[in-house]
Scaffold this motif. Sequence first.
Motif, PDB file in Angstrom:
ATOM      1  N   MET A 161      63.578  47.175  18.777  1.00 32.83           N
ATOM      2  CA  MET A 161      62.128  46.622  18.933  1.00 32.83           C
ATOM      3  C   MET A 161      61.169  47.710  18.535  1.00 32.83           C
ATOM      4  O   MET A 161      59.987  47.443  17.889  1.00 32.83           O
ATOM      5  CB  MET A 161      61.876  46.064  20.304  1.00 32.83           C
ATOM      6  N   VAL A 162      61.106  48.919  19.205  1.00 28.40           N
ATOM      7  CA  VAL A 162      60.383  49.773  18.512  1.00 28.40           C
ATOM      8  C   VAL A 162      60.241  50.397  17.596  1.00 28.40           C
ATOM      9  O   VAL A 162      59.086  50.366  16.719  1.00 28.40           O
ATOM     10  CB  VAL A 162      60.758  51.444  19.658  1.00 28.40           C
ATOM     11  N   ARG A 163      61.380  50.612  16.792  1.00 25.79           N
ATOM     12  CA  ARG A 163      61.143  50.788  15.385  1.00 25.79           C
ATOM     13  C   ARG A 163      60.642  49.770  14.461  1.00 25.79           C
ATOM     14  O   ARG A 163      59.957  49.908  13.383  1.00 25.79           O
ATOM     15  CB  ARG A 163      62.930  51.045  14.857  1.00 25.79           C
ATOM     16  N   GLU A 164      61.035  48.531  14.894  1.00 21.63           N
ATOM     17  CA  GLU A 164      60.510  47.449  14.021  1.00 21.63           C
ATOM     18  C   GLU A 164      58.986  47.460  14.169  1.00 21.63           C
ATOM     19  O   GLU A 164      58.476  46.961  13.225  1.00 21.63           O
ATOM     20  CB  GLU A 164      61.288  46.013  14.564  1.00 21.63           C
ATOM     21  N   ASN A 165      58.562  47.568  15.363  1.00 25.32           N
ATOM     22  CA  ASN A 165      56.928  47.715  15.530  1.00 25.32           C
ATOM     23  C   ASN A 165      56.413  48.798  14.795  1.00 25.32           C
ATOM     24  O   ASN A 165      55.276  48.513  14.090  1.00 25.32           O
ATOM     25  CB  ASN A 165      56.755  47.357  17.107  1.00 25.32           C
ATOM     26  N   LEU A 166      56.933  49.767  14.881  1.00 27.60           N
ATOM     27  CA  LEU A 166      56.576  50.890  14.203  1.00 27.60           C
ATOM     28  C   LEU A 166      56.332  50.555  12.689  1.00 27.60           C
ATOM     29  O   LEU A 166      55.315  50.834  12.018  1.00 27.60           O
ATOM     30  CB  LEU A 166      57.271  52.253  14.413  1.00 27.60           C
ATOM     31  N   LEU A 167      57.335  50.000  12.155  1.00 26.21           N
ATOM     32  CA  LEU A 167      57.604  49.790  10.669  1.00 26.21           C
ATOM     33  C   LEU A 167      56.559  48.780  10.371  1.00 26.21           C
ATOM     34  O   LEU A 167      55.589  48.832   9.344  1.00 26.21           O
ATOM     35  CB  LEU A 167      58.847  49.380  10.525  1.00 26.21           C
ATOM     36  N   SER A 168      56.145  47.723  11.047  1.00 29.06           N
ATOM     37  CA  SER A 168      55.331  46.635  10.994  1.00 29.06           C
ATOM     38  C   SER A 168      53.808  47.117  10.991  1.00 29.06           C
ATOM     39  O   SER A 168      53.069  46.764  10.224  1.00 29.06           O
ATOM     40  CB  SER A 168      55.449  45.488  12.103  1.00 29.06           C
ATOM     41  N   HIS A 169      53.228  48.310  11.716  1.00 31.31           N
ATOM     42  CA  HIS A 169      52.261  48.649  12.028  1.00 31.31           C
ATOM     43  C   HIS A 169      51.686  49.277  10.710  1.00 31.31           C
ATOM     44  O   HIS A 169      50.749  49.472  10.113  1.00 31.31           O
ATOM     45  CB  HIS A 169      51.897  49.448  13.105  1.00 31.31           C
ATOM     46  N   VAL A 170      52.754  50.067  10.362  1.00 34.20           N
ATOM     47  CA  VAL A 170      52.573  51.175   9.280  1.00 34.20           C
ATOM     48  C   VAL A 170      52.302  50.340   7.784  1.00 34.20           C
ATOM     49  O   VAL A 170      51.477  50.688   6.992  1.00 34.20           O
ATOM     50  CB  VAL A 170      53.780  52.206   9.006  1.00 34.20           C
ATOM     51  N   GLU A 171      53.273  49.470   7.735  1.00 33.11           N
ATOM     52  CA  GLU A 171      53.270  48.557   6.501  1.00 33.11           C
ATOM     53  C   GLU A 171      51.812  47.943   6.603  1.00 33.11           C
ATOM     54  O   GLU A 171      51.419  47.751   5.539  1.00 33.11           O
ATOM     55  CB  GLU A 171      54.384  47.339   6.819  1.00 33.11           C
ATOM     56  N   TYR A 172      51.201  47.382   7.811  1.00 35.44           N
ATOM     57  CA  TYR A 172      50.090  46.776   7.694  1.00 35.44           C
ATOM     58  C   TYR A 172      48.876  47.755   7.138  1.00 35.44           C
ATOM     59  O   TYR A 172      47.999  47.463   6.143  1.00 35.44           O
ATOM     60  CB  TYR A 172      49.654  46.126   8.989  1.00 35.44           C
ATOM     61  N   LEU A 173      48.784  48.717   7.627  1.00 38.18           N
ATOM     62  CA  LEU A 173      47.721  49.655   7.880  1.00 38.18           C
ATOM     63  C   LEU A 173      48.043  50.529   6.213  1.00 38.18           C
ATOM     64  O   LEU A 173      46.945  50.545   5.579  1.00 38.18           O
ATOM     65  CB  LEU A 173      47.676  50.986   8.590  1.00 38.18           C
ATOM     66  N   SER A 174      49.031  50.970   5.774  1.00 34.70           N
ATOM     67  CA  SER A 174      49.273  51.682   4.652  1.00 34.70           C
ATOM     68  C   SER A 174      49.592  50.805   3.421  1.00 34.70           C
ATOM     69  O   SER A 174      49.338  51.039   2.454  1.00 34.70           O
ATOM     70  CB  SER A 174      50.422  52.791   4.538  1.00 34.70           C
ATOM     71  N   SER A 175      50.074  49.606   3.374  1.00 37.76           N
ATOM     72  CA  SER A 175      50.195  48.779   2.383  1.00 37.76           C
ATOM     73  C   SER A 175      49.188  47.553   2.151  1.00 37.76           C
ATOM     74  O   SER A 175      48.765  47.367   1.157  1.00 37.76           O
ATOM     75  CB  SER A 175      51.677  48.182   2.511  1.00 37.76           C
ATOM     76  N   ARG A 176      49.181  46.851   3.228  1.00 36.85           N
ATOM     77  CA  ARG A 176      47.989  45.713   3.133  1.00 36.85           C
ATOM     78  C   ARG A 176      46.668  46.463   2.952  1.00 36.85           C
ATOM     79  O   ARG A 176      45.926  45.814   2.333  1.00 36.85           O
ATOM     80  CB  ARG A 176      48.279  44.765   4.410  1.00 36.85           C
ATOM     81  N   ILE A 177      46.271  47.130   3.952  1.00 35.73           N
ATOM     82  CA  ILE A 177      45.008  48.099   3.741  1.00 35.73           C
ATOM     83  C   ILE A 177      44.783  48.898   2.743  1.00 35.73           C
ATOM     84  O   ILE A 177      44.347  49.081   1.914  1.00 35.73           O
ATOM     85  CB  ILE A 177      44.472  48.343   5.120  1.00 35.73           C
ATOM     86  N   GLY A 178      45.974  49.933   2.881  1.00 35.73           N
ATOM     87  CA  GLY A 178      45.939  50.954   2.100  1.00 35.73           C
ATOM     88  C   GLY A 178      44.844  51.880   2.440  1.00 35.73           C
ATOM     89  O   GLY A 178      44.700  52.587   3.516  1.00 35.73           O
ATOM     90  N   GLU A 179      44.421  52.604   1.518  1.00 35.55           N
ATOM     91  CA  GLU A 179      43.224  53.721   1.596  1.00 35.55           C
ATOM     92  C   GLU A 179      42.136  53.207   2.591  1.00 35.55           C
ATOM     93  O   GLU A 179      41.554  52.139   2.603  1.00 35.55           O
ATOM     94  CB  GLU A 179      42.647  54.165   0.200  1.00 35.55           C
ATOM     95  N   ARG A 180      41.795  54.015   3.682  1.00 37.44           N
ATOM     96  CA  ARG A 180      41.194  53.914   4.829  1.00 37.44           C
ATOM     97  C   ARG A 180      39.875  54.771   4.962  1.00 37.44           C
ATOM     98  O   ARG A 180      40.238  55.943   5.640  1.00 37.44           O
ATOM     99  CB  ARG A 180      42.054  53.613   6.231  1.00 37.44           C
ATOM    100  N   ASN A 181      38.617  54.492   4.534  1.00 39.09           N
ATOM    101  CA  ASN A 181      37.688  55.469   4.521  1.00 39.09           C
ATOM    102  C   ASN A 181      36.483  54.950   4.364  1.00 39.09           C
ATOM    103  O   ASN A 181      36.390  53.595   3.900  1.00 39.09           O
ATOM    104  CB  ASN A 181      37.884  56.787   3.982  1.00 39.09           C
ATOM    105  N   LEU A 182      35.266  55.309   4.631  1.00 40.38           N
ATOM    106  CA  LEU A 182      33.933  54.704   4.569  1.00 40.38           C
ATOM    107  C   LEU A 182      33.615  54.403   3.012  1.00 40.38           C
ATOM    108  O   LEU A 182      32.732  53.756   2.853  1.00 40.38           O
ATOM    109  CB  LEU A 182      32.939  55.900   4.957  1.00 40.38           C
ATOM    110  N   TRP A 183      34.133  55.200   2.028  1.00 41.23           N
ATOM    111  CA  TRP A 183      33.984  54.824   0.684  1.00 41.23           C
ATOM    112  C   TRP A 183      34.856  53.767   0.038  1.00 41.23           C
ATOM    113  O   TRP A 183      34.722  53.647  -1.216  1.00 41.23           O
ATOM    114  CB  TRP A 183      33.844  56.368  -0.080  1.00 41.23           C
ATOM    115  N   LYS A 184      35.915  53.252   0.585  1.00 41.85           N
ATOM    116  CA  LYS A 184      36.535  52.376   0.285  1.00 41.85           C
ATOM    117  C   LYS A 184      36.189  50.881   0.865  1.00 41.85           C
ATOM    118  O   LYS A 184      37.035  50.435   1.628  1.00 41.85           O
ATOM    119  CB  LYS A 184      38.215  52.638   0.410  1.00 41.85           C
ATOM    120  N   GLY A 185      35.322  50.278   0.525  1.00 42.52           N
ATOM    121  CA  GLY A 185      34.729  49.040   1.028  1.00 42.52           C
ATOM    122  C   GLY A 185      34.805  48.937   2.457  1.00 42.52           C
ATOM    123  O   GLY A 185      34.279  49.747   3.056  1.00 42.52           O
TER     124      GLY A 185
END
Length: 280
Positions: A1-25
């Motif tokens: 469960m822990v591993r799967e949840n970590l993977l899900s969060h990282v996937e959302y942040l880094s793949s679905r959103i990607g770059e995250r800063n004030l200059w990226k929309g």
Amino acid sequence: MVRENLLSHVEYLSSRIGERNLWKGDSLERAAAYIEGTLRRYGYPVERQSYASYGKSSSNLVAEIEGEGKPIVVGAHYDTVPGSPGADDNASAVAGLLELARLLRETPGRRKMILAAFANEEPPFYGSNNMGSMVYAASLREKKAPVDFMISLEMIGYFSKDRIQRYSIPGMSLFYPETADFIGVAGNFRSWRCVSALKKGIRKHSSVKVQTLVAPEPVGGINLSDNSSFWRHQYRAVMVTDTAFFRNRHYHQETDTMETLDFDSMAEVVKGLFRTLQEM
């Protein structure tokens, strides 16, 4: 469960959103909304500490766990440098923060805790009054709020059995391993007891190897994260890290993707931290 949840969060942040800063929309706000929504789904009331930076609004997200004693603050920044999806830096740590939130909600310890996701840690914000953790630490100091100590989660996902580990000080490899398969816990002299407690706890409750460094604040890169904001405001703080650019060649690159991470080792880090925090 822990591993799967970590993977899900990282996937959302880094793949679905990607770059995250004030200059990226609206990427920074999308990340903030995801973190806030996850914490609320786990049953936490979430406070948004919003502030203006470069003419735009940024938000720290803060959730509290009621308990005894001075609170322990656990924090991670959720922004990235331009051009990088930031899987290790710092989606890995945000995922760890969110999974700690879930575990502590299901099986709380006795201590009062504060879980905080910070905006704007990366340049040009680092070390300035626009750095999210600096804004938060300053608000705590202004209120004279007691804090036992702060834990900064800074890149907790890159591990390798290869002899790629580097160090900032000549000769450190005589005393520290060359294989990049450990998690680091670092702090200034004032925070040495916190470093020691985390080292013992993680070793006791997980299979991940642990190395520690206690040194003056400018030494060894130990001040290059949100713990430095708390030091600036006279709080004890430590950093839990895979040592960033001292091992991860994808640091601040477009290749910092989730495929490069070791989610089994990440899960062990989170489990070790969870059990250690429970016992404190």
